[in-house]
Scaffold this motif. Sequence first.
Motif, mmCIF file in Angstrom:
data_model
loop_
_atom_site.group_PDB
_atom_site.id
_atom_site.type_symbol
_atom_site.label_atom_id
_atom_site.label_comp_id
_atom_site.label_asym_id
_atom_site.label_seq_id
_atom_site.Cartn_x
_atom_site.Cartn_y
_atom_site.Cartn_z
ATOM 1 N N GLU A 1 0.845 -1.205 0.000
ATOM 2 C CA GLU A 1 0.000 0.000 0.000
ATOM 3 C C GLU A 1 0.881 1.257 0.000
ATOM 4 O O GLU A 1 1.738 1.399 0.874
ATOM 5 N N GLU B 1 -7.632 8.753 7.399
ATOM 6 C CA GLU B 1 -8.431 7.588 7.791
ATOM 7 C C GLU B 1 -7.875 6.311 7.164
ATOM 8 O O GLU B 1 -7.791 5.260 7.819
ATOM 9 N N GLY B 2 -7.467 6.415 5.907
ATOM 10 C CA GLY B 2 -6.900 5.257 5.220
ATOM 11 C C GLY B 2 -5.609 4.781 5.858
ATOM 12 O O GLY B 2 -5.375 3.571 5.987
ATOM 13 N N ARG B 3 -4.783 5.730 6.277
ATOM 14 C CA ARG B 3 -3.531 5.356 6.948
ATOM 15 C C ARG B 3 -3.821 4.721 8.303
ATOM 16 O O ARG B 3 -3.140 3.781 8.724
ATOM 17 N N LEU C 1 -3.132 7.527 0.437
ATOM 18 C CA LEU C 1 -4.155 7.359 1.467
ATOM 19 C C LEU C 1 -4.373 8.644 2.252
ATOM 20 O O LEU C 1 -3.426 9.392 2.506
#
Length: 225
Positions: free
Chosen positions: A72, A80-82, A77
């Motif tokens: 990833e 929130e994605g991290r 990101l």
Amino acid sequence: MEMKSALTIKGLDHSVETSNGTLDILKGINIEIKDGESVAIIGSSGSGKSTLLGLMAGLDQHTRGSIELYGEKLETLDEEGRAILRGKFVGFIFQSFHLLPSLTALENVMLPNELKGEGSANDRAHQLLEAVGLQHRLSHYPRQLSGGEQQRVAIARAFASAPKILFADEPTGNLDSKNGGLVEDLLFDLNKEEGTTLVVVTHDPKLAERCDRQIEITDGEIKES
């Protein structure tokens, strides 16, 4: 069989704006860390070690370049994605422990898995606290524990969610030599048992030497030895 990469960094720069203009903290960094490897990041104070560790873990966003963590790319990101990625792959040990004072040792270690809604949180926490020699301290609060004991609780908590990669920022920095040695042993024992990739920022040459390799950072640039 070739080991796959846990972390790949390419052309990493990181800068911050100050009252005196732009400050370049990290410059042109390229690193590859294999799955299951133990790596020490060393260098003088202010060289950028802890900044690099935080960027690797996705705690902050880098300025330029690429950080790929288990496939990833962190720069793609949002916050929130991290956070989701950290919950899936990452454990973190801080020099200052960061235990919640209102929770017992057992509750602190259970917390990561409870937040995920996993029913095995209690059993896993008991197992890890026994592994770090604190089975007799389950109901004690952080204020009732010594510095070495608090760091052992922090290590148990970091391993609770079985992270694929563990970042440790000066994990023995606040400990005396006896407790520091014990914490080192625990890190590497659990690292081997769990197969976790270990990335450690440290000023301690003994801890650094126990890692598979050392990466030196000087004035924001990487020099590998």
